[in-house]
Enzyme design. Structure first.
Site, short mmCIF file in Angstrom:
data_model
loop_
_atom_site.label_atom_id
_atom_site.label_comp_id
_atom_site.label_asym_id
_atom_site.label_seq_id
_atom_site.Cartn_x
_atom_site.Cartn_y
_atom_site.Cartn_z
N CYS A 95 3.05 -4.16 3.65
CA CYS A 95 2.50 -2.90 3.13
C CYS A 95 3.59 -1.87 2.79
CB CYS A 95 1.48 -2.36 4.12
SG CYS A 95 0.29 -1.26 3.34
N HIS A 195 -1.76 -6.59 7.05
CA HIS A 195 -1.42 -6.14 8.40
C HIS A 195 -2.13 -7.07 9.39
CE1 HIS A 195 0.41 -2.23 7.55
NE2 HIS A 195 -0.49 -2.06 6.61
N1 GLN Z 1 1.79 4.45 1.93
C1 GLN Z 1 1.21 3.23 1.72
C2 GLN Z 1 -0.19 3.24 1.16
O1 GLN Z 1 -1.10 3.85 1.69
C3 GLN Z 1 1.46 2.29 2.85
C4 GLN Z 1 0.33 2.11 3.83
C5 GLN Z 1 0.61 1.11 4.90
O2 GLN Z 1 1.74 0.67 5.12
N2 GLN Z 1 -0.43 0.74 5.60
O3 GLN Z 1 -0.35 2.62 0.17
#
Ligand code: GLN
Length: 247
Positions: A95, A195
């Protein structure tokens, strides 16, 4: 004795949703096979010799943490990471860590985070967050198995021409909820929105990473089989529930 040296980059800021479990999974699956393993955290401001590591893990973080990191990515850190990627070292980036590989991330507030530019991809904040269990099929060259995961991001990632995704979406949003792609696979870099952590739920994906790193280090390497019946039962159950719309 064979061994792998793992770098956990920015564990103090990029650590959402138990992403650290990916490190535990890699460690366990190596040790169960009698392969030695060391894990070195590299935090903001730490000096580190990236040529000593075989495998890098970068987890996810919110926009705020990503902006905090920008300072650290300036100077030699950026060049060292790009060199490690070009040198064929193995990376798993989740992510926010995945977004960091690309040119830039434009936040909802319109701020542009200039990232590594190590891979031709960029991310733009969407108007809706994508929060879901999801599944994607790994590209054929990686075995074509279906990975189950959990995504939570507003960023929409677009791959440059000729850049390979990690896989194609079976259910969920993935890179941008538009083109059916998920993640990126560039050299030995694996970027994903999953994740969860993703590796314990998908042991075959963990082994792809480990074998890639071991092959690079030792020339040729085949991992011993492990008994993954319990893990795969959990995987299959989650996939089944997901496809039936129960989760
Ligand atoms: N800033 C990013 C987004 O919301 C990363 C989010 C994350 O790592 N869960 O797209």
């Amino acid at each position: 004795m064979h061994s792998l040296s793992i770098c956990h980059l920015y564990p103090e800021v990029l650590n959402l949703y138990g992403d650290r479990g990916n490190i535990i999974c890699m460690e366990k699956r190596l040790l169960w096979r009698g392969i030695d393993c060391s894990v070195t955290p590299v935090r903001i401001g730490d000096s580190a010799d990236f040529t000593k590591f075989d495998l890098f893990f970068i987890g996810g973080g919110q926009d705020f943490e990503q902006e905090v990191l920008l300072q650290d990515l300036k100077g030699s850190r950026k060049q060292d990471l790009i060199a490690a990627i070009e040198d064929g070292r193995t990376f798993l980036c989740v992510c926010g860590g995945y977004q960091m590989l690309g040119h830039s991330y434009e936040t909802a507030a319109g701020d542009i985070c200039e990232f590594l530019g190590a891979i031709d991809l960029k991310t733009v904040a969407g108007t809706q967050r994508r929060i879901d269990n999801f599944a994607f099929r790994l590209e054929e060259g990686l075995g074509g198995q279906t990975v189950v995961g959990y995504e939570n991001h507003s960023g929409k990632t677009y791959l440059g021409k000729g850049v390979s995704p990690l896989g194609t979406i079976v259910k969920g949003g993935g890179n941008n909820s538009e083109d059916g792609t998920e993640g990126v696979h560039y050299k030995n870099v694996f970027g994903t929105y999953s994740h969860g952590p993703v590796l314990p739920k998908n042991p075959f994906f963990c082994d792809i990473l480990l074998e890639t790193a071991l092959k690079r280090k030792y020339g040729s390497f085949t991992l011993d089989e492990l008994d993954d019946r319990i893990e795969m039962r959990a995987h299959d159950q989650v996939l089944d529930m997901l496809l039936k719309g129960r989760i």
